[in-house]
Design an enzyme around this catalytic site. Structure first.
Site, PDB file in Angstrom:
ATOM      1  CB  VAL A  62      -0.957  -0.312   1.216  1.00  0.00           C
ATOM      2  CG1 VAL A  62      -1.466   0.711   1.015  1.00  0.00           C
ATOM      3  CG2 VAL A  62      -1.692  -1.825   1.232  1.00  0.00           C
ATOM      4  CB  THR A  64       0.046   4.110  -5.571  1.00  0.00           C
ATOM      5  OG1 THR A  64      -0.165   3.061  -6.124  1.00  0.00           O
ATOM      6  CG2 THR A  64       1.883   4.150  -5.763  1.00  0.00           C
ATOM      7  CE  LYS A 135     -14.733   7.370 -14.880  1.00  0.00           C
ATOM      8  NZ  LYS A 135     -15.533   6.564 -13.360  1.00  0.00           N
ATOM      9  CE1 TYR A 213      -1.234 -13.179 -49.105  1.00  0.00           C
ATOM     10  CE2 TYR A 213       0.761 -11.766 -50.102  1.00  0.00           C
ATOM     11  CZ  TYR A 213      -0.114 -13.238 -50.297  1.00  0.00           C
ATOM     12  OH  TYR A 213       0.347 -13.707 -50.647  1.00  0.00           O
ATOM     13  CG  HIS A 273      -3.405 -26.450 -50.432  1.00  0.00           C
ATOM     14  ND1 HIS A 273      -3.087 -25.195 -50.582  1.00  0.00           N
ATOM     15  CD2 HIS A 273      -2.434 -26.844 -51.236  1.00  0.00           C
ATOM     16  CE1 HIS A 273      -2.965 -24.721 -51.528  1.00  0.00           C
ATOM     17  NE2 HIS A 273      -2.330 -25.641 -52.202  1.00  0.00           N
ATOM     18  CD  GLU A 325       6.032 -20.825 -50.963  1.00  0.00           C
ATOM     19  OE1 GLU A 325       6.552 -20.213 -50.611  1.00  0.00           O
ATOM     20  OE2 GLU A 325       5.444 -20.710 -51.805  1.00  0.00           O
ATOM     21  CG  PHE A 465     -17.558 -45.535 -37.215  1.00  0.00           C
ATOM     22  CD1 PHE A 465     -18.380 -45.739 -38.113  1.00  0.00           C
ATOM     23  CD2 PHE A 465     -17.631 -44.815 -36.025  1.00  0.00           C
ATOM     24  CE1 PHE A 465     -19.374 -44.502 -38.506  1.00  0.00           C
ATOM     25  CE2 PHE A 465     -19.003 -44.046 -35.748  1.00  0.00           C
ATOM     26  CZ  PHE A 465     -19.948 -43.842 -37.173  1.00  0.00           C
ATOM     27  CG  ASP A 470     -18.740 -48.528 -48.818  1.00  0.00           C
ATOM     28  OD1 ASP A 470     -18.442 -48.424 -47.662  1.00  0.00           O
ATOM     29  OD2 ASP A 470     -19.199 -47.133 -49.442  1.00  0.00           O
TER      30      ASP A 470
END
Length: 516
Positions: A62, A64, A135, A213, A273, A325, A465, A470
């Protein structure tokens, strides 16, 4: 006479600001260590207790928090009642407040810091003064960043005050500063209490750089760093060469880095990607790279490479022969660097893959949606074949089991619906992001058959799953003899029966890896 209150833990350039205040007739109030520091520099100051007429107490907790300080900061200069009340209580205006806060972040990131030590670095008076000054920015200049000293000095010298627009911008910065500070404290207690999903999520990030960008050229973007980021994360990496990373580069590089961390053996991941186009492991980095390259020598062109081994000369020479890259690795030999640097724009990124555990580092994924934020744990579950269930009559061979483990590590990082075909050393076909699973199977098989005439040594890994049998039928029809999938479908038995009918092996992991 104008007054400034200075109380800083970071004393960088404070001498310059202090002397500028004195030169422009501004009286300085100061506290504790800052006052001692300024006086040693020959800068006259008034002690805080001379203003409050109250001693610092409770070990400086304490000092300020007093009407003589906050009245001087919050009083409105154009309000006669405020002026009257301050005069009645012998309180003077405070026109400048220069405060930066106790080093809480720097303290809690040190090893073996106790809770008591952390708590003592929670600043109370500093944020209060910043908020009071901010403020009342109409009348008060609030400074929390040494980088703003020059601007304040420039305007003070020219106008004997700062401009209103400057005060408003500095107020905004002060509120950002205190909000971020509170968020760091909140994060500390969140970890202490193991409160992973709090009712109020407070996060803060520090701006690292403005990007050219975003995902497309019409979008603006910036890179922000999580305050407790681990040194093994991309945001902490060191760029050794090449132009700056773009938004898309960063996303792809992060995907590659995350994936290569899955492997203990020498491994190389090639990403395009956000999906792997080739993954290889070997006895060394060169062999791993060759296998990743041969997995898809077309798609790797213009790709991002992550390696968990040092890049040596032999590997660098091979990499130099094609357009890449980015290359990420824990280190590069001097000779390898010289070879790779011959290409002006290639980005060479050094990042350690293993660091000491940072308890405060965020282990959550945050994804924005319109009007909100989705938060989840990162999918960090490791592959443990001892937990797998062999559900078919035919059991996998040891080589098949190694291939299935390798494939399931890779498929975890492929966009769903995801299918990966692999040997025990490299991927040979990847089907990603299709609207139905059989579509991904067909893409992966088509890729594999472009380079292999016989798929009998190839296994199939699925991130989720099979909703019907198929996929099993298609895989077996093209020679594939082993499948790994999470299981969990209501029609699992149909896939199991089909595998048994076709004489192939299938294991269930019990762990799904959707990646949207």
């Amino acid at each position: 006479m104008k007054r400034a209150l200075i109380s800083v833990s970071d004393k960088q350039h404070i001498e310059t600001l202090g002397k500028a205040f004195v030169a422009n007739g501004v009286e300085i109030i100061s506290t504790g260590g800052t006052q001692t520091y300024l006086r040693e520099l020959g800068i006259p100051t008034i002690g805080i207790e001379e203003v409050t007429h109250f001693p610092e107490m409770l070990d400086g907790r304490v000092k300020t928090l007093h009407p003589a300080i906050h009245g001087g900061l919050l009083g409105k200069r154009d309000n006669l009642d405020h002026e009257k009340i301050l005069k009645q209580h012998h309180i003077q205006w405070i026109d400048f407040v220069c405060v930066n806060l106790y080093p809480f972040k720097e303290t809690v990131t040190q090893p073996n810091i106790s809770t008591e030590e952390a708590i003592e670095q929670i600043d109370i008076g500093g944020p209060s003064m910043l908020r009071s000054g901010a403020k009342n920015f109409q009348d008060v200049t609030v400074i929390c960043d040494p980088r703003d000293y020059e601007k304040v000095i420039e305007e003070l010298t020219a106008y004997n005050d700062t401009k209103l627009e400057t005060r408003k911008r500095l107020a905004y910065k002060a509120f950002q500063h205190t909000a971020s500070y509170d968020a760091l404290i909140s994060r500390y207690f969140q970890v202490q209490l193991n409160e992973q999903f709090p009712d109020k999520l407070t996060v803060t990030y520090d701006k690292k750089e403005t990007l050219r960008y975003g995902e497309n050229s019409q979008q603006q973007a910036s890179l922000y760093e999580e305050p407790f980021a681990d040194s093994s994360q991309l945001v902490k990496a060191t760029q050794l060469h090449g132009k700056s990373l773009s938004y898309n580069n960063l996303k792809d590089a992060n995907a590659a880095l995350t994936m290569v961390k899955e492997f203990n053996k020498p491994a190389v991941v090639a990403v395009k990607h956000m999906n792997p186009c080739g993954v290889g492991i070997g006895k060394d980095g060169y062999e791993a790279y060759r296998r990743a390259y041969e997995a898809d020598s077309t798609s790797i062109f213009g790709g991002i490479i992550a390696c968990n081994q040092e890049i040596d000369v032999k590997t660098a020479e091979d990499m130099h022969s094609i357009f890449l890259e980015i290359i990420l690795a824990p280190s590069f030999s001097n000779e390898a660097l010289e070879i790779l640097k011959q290409k002006k724009n290639i980005r060479l990124i050094q990042v350690p893959l293993e660091t000491e555990e940072n308890q405060l580092a965020n282990d959550l994924e945050l994804v924005s949606i319109d009007g909100g934020l989705l938060v989840q744990e990162k999918d960090q579950g490791s592959v443990d074949v001892t937990d797998w269930q062999i559900v078919t009559e035919k059991k996998p061979t040891s080589t098949q089991l190694q291939a299935l483990e390798f494939g399931f590590k890779v498929v975890k990082h492929v966009k769903s619906n995801a299918i990966v075909l692999t040997t025990d050393k490299q991927t040979v076909g990847i089907g990603a992001g299709q609207m139905n699973r059989i579509g991904s199977v067909k893409i992966a098989v088509s890729q594999a058959e472009e380079q292999l005439t016989d798929l009998s040594q190839v296994v199939l890994a699925s991130d989720a799953f099979f909703p019907m049998d198929d996929c099993v039928s298609y895989a077996a029809a093209h020679g594939i003899q082993a499948i790994v999938q999470p299981g969990g479908s209501l029609k699992d038995q149909e896939s199991i029966d089909k595998a048994n009918e076709l004489g192939i092996t299938m294991v269930f992991t019990g762990q799904r890896h959707f990646r949207h």
